[in-house]
Design an enzyme around this catalytic site. Structure first.
Site, PDB file in Angstrom:
ATOM      1  N   LYS A   1      26.040 -57.958 -12.498  1.00  0.00           N
ATOM      2  CA  LYS A   1      25.102 -57.316 -13.527  1.00  0.00           C
ATOM      3  C   LYS A   1      25.867 -56.975 -14.834  1.00  0.00           C
ATOM      4  CE  LYS A   1      21.430 -57.363 -13.618  1.00  0.00           C
ATOM      5  NZ  LYS A   1      20.389 -56.522 -13.019  1.00  0.00           N
TER       6      LYS A   1
ATOM      7  N   GLN B   1       4.098 -21.960 -34.449  1.00  0.00           N
ATOM      8  CA  GLN B   1       5.658 -21.830 -33.937  1.00  0.00           C
ATOM      9  C   GLN B   1       5.894 -23.293 -32.946  1.00  0.00           C
ATOM     10  OE1 GLN B   1       7.447 -18.005 -33.049  1.00  0.00           O
ATOM     11  NE2 GLN B   1       7.173 -18.511 -30.658  1.00  0.00           N
TER      12      GLN B   1
ATOM     13  N   TYR C   1      -1.726 -18.742 -41.138  1.00  0.00           N
ATOM     14  CA  TYR C   1      -0.551 -18.616 -40.230  1.00  0.00           C
ATOM     15  C   TYR C   1      -1.352 -18.363 -38.686  1.00  0.00           C
ATOM     16  CZ  TYR C   1       3.323 -18.223 -37.439  1.00  0.00           C
ATOM     17  OH  TYR C   1       4.113 -18.161 -36.442  1.00  0.00           O
TER      18      TYR C   1
ATOM     19  N   ASN D   1      23.958 -55.151 -17.950  1.00  0.00           N
ATOM     20  CA  ASN D   1      22.572 -54.764 -18.479  1.00  0.00           C
ATOM     21  C   ASN D   1      22.531 -54.163 -19.653  1.00  0.00           C
ATOM     22  OD1 ASN D   1      21.495 -55.326 -15.631  1.00  0.00           O
ATOM     23  ND2 ASN D   1      22.204 -53.224 -15.048  1.00  0.00           N
TER      24      ASN D   1
ATOM     25  N   ASN E   1       5.964 -15.897 -42.692  1.00  0.00           N
ATOM     26  CA  ASN E   1       5.085 -17.229 -42.951  1.00  0.00           C
ATOM     27  C   ASN E   1       5.566 -18.077 -44.003  1.00  0.00           C
ATOM     28  OD1 ASN E   1       3.902 -15.613 -40.818  1.00  0.00           O
ATOM     29  ND2 ASN E   1       1.921 -15.147 -42.048  1.00  0.00           N
TER      30      ASN E   1
ATOM     31  N   THR F   1       4.977 -67.255 -31.137  1.00  0.00           N
ATOM     32  CA  THR F   1       3.738 -66.264 -31.407  1.00  0.00           C
ATOM     33  C   THR F   1       3.213 -66.289 -29.908  1.00  0.00           C
ATOM     34  OG1 THR F   1       2.330 -67.952 -31.696  1.00  0.00           O
ATOM     35  CG2 THR F   1       3.225 -67.158 -33.401  1.00  0.00           C
ATOM     36  N   HIS F   2       2.467 -65.327 -29.464  1.00  0.00           N
ATOM     37  CA  HIS F   2       2.248 -64.917 -28.148  1.00  0.00           C
ATOM     38  C   HIS F   2       3.483 -65.333 -27.064  1.00  0.00           C
ATOM     39  CE1 HIS F   2      -1.970 -65.274 -29.594  1.00  0.00           C
ATOM     40  NE2 HIS F   2      -1.380 -66.077 -30.448  1.00  0.00           N
TER      41      HIS F   2
ATOM     42  N   GLU G   1      17.591 -51.645 -24.171  1.00  0.00           N
ATOM     43  CA  GLU G   1      16.289 -50.883 -23.743  1.00  0.00           C
ATOM     44  C   GLU G   1      15.963 -49.684 -23.965  1.00  0.00           C
ATOM     45  OE1 GLU G   1      18.318 -52.295 -19.714  1.00  0.00           O
ATOM     46  OE2 GLU G   1      16.442 -52.165 -19.026  1.00  0.00           O
TER      47      GLU G   1
ATOM     48  N   SER H   1      10.973 -17.664 -29.786  1.00  0.00           N
ATOM     49  CA  SER H   1      11.435 -18.968 -30.213  1.00  0.00           C
ATOM     50  C   SER H   1      12.786 -19.313 -30.274  1.00  0.00           C
ATOM     51  CB  SER H   1      10.474 -19.541 -31.442  1.00  0.00           C
ATOM     52  OG  SER H   1      10.799 -18.591 -32.586  1.00  0.00           O
TER      53      SER H   1
ATOM     54  N   SER I   1      25.657 -52.759 -12.625  1.00  0.00           N
ATOM     55  CA  SER I   1      24.856 -52.342 -11.595  1.00  0.00           C
ATOM     56  C   SER I   1      25.684 -51.558 -10.406  1.00  0.00           C
ATOM     57  CB  SER I   1      24.207 -53.599 -10.907  1.00  0.00           C
ATOM     58  OG  SER I   1      23.798 -53.042  -9.659  1.00  0.00           O
TER      59      SER I   1
HETATM   60  N1  ARG Z   1       8.850 -17.879 -35.301  1.00  0.00           N
HETATM   61  C1  ARG Z   1       7.886 -18.012 -36.254  1.00  0.00           C
HETATM   62  C2  ARG Z   1       7.253 -19.230 -36.324  1.00  0.00           C
HETATM   63  O1  ARG Z   1       8.062 -20.206 -36.136  1.00  0.00           O
HETATM   64  C3  ARG Z   1       8.091 -17.315 -37.426  1.00  0.00           C
HETATM   65  C4  ARG Z   1       6.860 -16.664 -38.200  1.00  0.00           C
HETATM   66  C5  ARG Z   1       6.129 -15.667 -37.629  1.00  0.00           C
HETATM   67  N2  ARG Z   1       5.240 -15.117 -38.269  1.00  0.00           N
HETATM   68  C6  ARG Z   1       4.279 -14.173 -37.709  1.00  0.00           C
HETATM   69  N3  ARG Z   1       3.402 -13.839 -38.550  1.00  0.00           N
HETATM   70  N4  ARG Z   1       4.331 -13.817 -36.512  1.00  0.00           N
HETATM   71  O2  ARG Z   1       6.172 -19.696 -36.597  1.00  0.00           O
END
Ligand code: ARG
Length: 454
Positions: A278, A317, A312, A280, A105, A150-151, A285, A18, A272
């Protein structure tokens, strides 16, 4: 020797890592680690000199991260492991003591809560800035009439100040919502360990004070598995983004030639590639278009959490990219909305012309009949008939003769009816609290100023 006899498969690493997105949590993770190290020294798990070395090492890691010189490695699984690995490289064996009495965790749950608390506060500030801009524009256009709809059909005339303040009050609720987000995210998870708690007497009150949390999570199982803080942020963000989309959509509509009520500043518009004439309203938007993206982040996290067993699970993650994207999107949209609004030019004449549609006085005429003793439903029917008569003849109400008015309205004097058709008369007749009569709008402006001050 470790638990594993073989190294990780590169494919496993690819799905498991991650780091590419959670590296963004490094400021929160370092803050947490400093507090945790101090706490460990306080309860006698670390000696004072060990604490000093750890804190110095964390400072060095921070410098590297801040300057973009942190040597990330391909096998760093996430930001927490990367920081701990680097710390140990820098300060030696004592680095390996930092993770005593904590788990990734409770660590990641705390990092996320810290992140949410910071950005809920940031959202509050940005919302307040946008509210101030709406208030300023309302003050500048206090008595410029335009139709309300309205509408998307003309309904009753209002002042532009009144209309702009409608957006103000939605944002005021958003701002309060984000205060709730920060408040609810004020339960500290840290000190809960992996799931059941830890075997050390972690001083969690100390941790809470260090990290600015008003309360402790009271249950370790809840603490490591709840993502309520993220959910709350995303819910508030989705609602706020929906409000911004309505503001954006209105600017798009109003800046069309058909409406012509306003014109975006050149610096918030694009041309454009083909049509030279144009201009825009792209920024407006995109305000309109970004909102489902934030709503999707909320829906995605609800889906992720659905039926997930305690505590957990690695599924959790996946909460991060959605949150980060929503935070970036919302903060950008709030800033764009403000700047664009401040640069918008309103066209007084175009709005006034659209507001000078006498049929919008129909309800006021019905109310006059009510005052003359006619039951409202009957009054409604009579005025409806009058409008139909005029529409079929292609004339406005004031072009009807006294006789034609008398015939259809009975009790009312034609002169009285004609007076009620005047635009100012229509506007100033809406005297109920929260209505568009100028005195009421001035009261509302007062309340709006007080809302911002509070
Ligand atoms: N990268 C993990 C997350 O964002 C961290 C926690 C990992 N914990 C574990 N028990 N593997 O959730």
């Amino acid at each position: 020797m470790s638990r594993f006899a073989e190294p990780q498969d590169p494919l496993f690493r690819a799905i498991n890592t991650s780091l590419s997105f959670d590296r963004r949590l490094w400021p929160q993770d370092l803050r947490l680690s400093r507090a945790h190290a101090r706490m460990l020294a306080r309860i006698g798990v670390l000696a004072d000199d060990e604490l000093e070395r750890l804190l110095a090492g964390l400072d060095a890691v921070e410098r590297e991260l801040r300057e973009g010189e942190f040597p990330f490695r391909d096998d760093d699984e996430d930001i927490h492991m990367a920081i701990e690995r680097r710390l140990t490289e820098l300060v030696g064996a004592v680095g390996a003591k930092l993770h005593t009495a904590r788990s990734r965790n409770d660590q990641v749950a705390t990092d996320m809560a810290l992140f949410v608390r910071e950005h809920a506060q940031r959202a509050r500030e940005l919302i307040a800035e946008l509210m101030r801009a709406l208030l300023a524009r309302a003050e500048d256009h206090i008595d410029w009439p335009l139709p309300s709809y309205t509408h998307l059909q003309r309904a009753q005339p209002v002042y532009l100040s009144h209309h702009l303040l409608a957006h103000f009050w939605r944002l005021a609720r958003d701002r309060r919502r984000f205060a709730n987000v920060a408040e609810l995210a004020g339960e500290l998870p840290l000190g809960s360990g992996a799931a059941a708690g830890v075997t050390f007497a972690n001083d969690r009150e100390f941790l809470a004070r260090e990290l600015g949390f008003p309360r402790l999570a009271e249950n370790s199982l809840d603490a490591v598995s709840s993502r309520d803080a993220v959910l709350d942020y995303l819910a508030a963000a989705a609602i706020c983004a929906a409000h911004l989309s309505q503001l954006g959509a209105e600017i798009v509509l109003w800046s069309s030639a058909e409406f012509g009520f306003c014109e975006p500043a050149d610096r918030f518009a694009s041309g454009s590639s083909l049509m030279p004439q144009k201009k825009n309203p792209d920024a407006a938007e995109l305000l309109r278009a970004k909102s489902p993206r934030v709503a999707r982040a909320f829906a995605g996290l609800v889906g992720l959490l659905h039926a997930l067993p305690l505590t957990y699970n690695k599924d959790l993650q996946e909460d991060k990219e959605a949150l980060f994207d929503a935070v970036d999107t919302l903060e950008l949209c709030l800033r764009v909305a403000r700047e664009q609004l401040l640069a918008l030019r309103f066209d007084r004449e175009r709005m006034r012309t659209a507001a000078s549609d006498e049929f919008m006085a129909a309800t006021d005429i019905a109310d006059m009949l009510v005052r003359a003793g006619v039951p409202f439903r009957e009054a409604h029917r009579r005025v409806g008939g009058l409008v139909r008569f005029a529409v079929e003849r292609g004339v406005s109400l004031s072009q009807l003769s006294d006789g034609e008015l008398r015939e259809r309205l009975g009790e009312l004097e034609p002169a009285q009816v004609r007076a009620a058709l005047a635009l100012e008369a229509q506007l100033e007749s809406k005297i109920s609290r929260g209505g568009t009569a100028l005195a009421r709008v001035r009261e509302q402006l007062e309340k709006a100023r007080a809302e911002l001050a509070g």
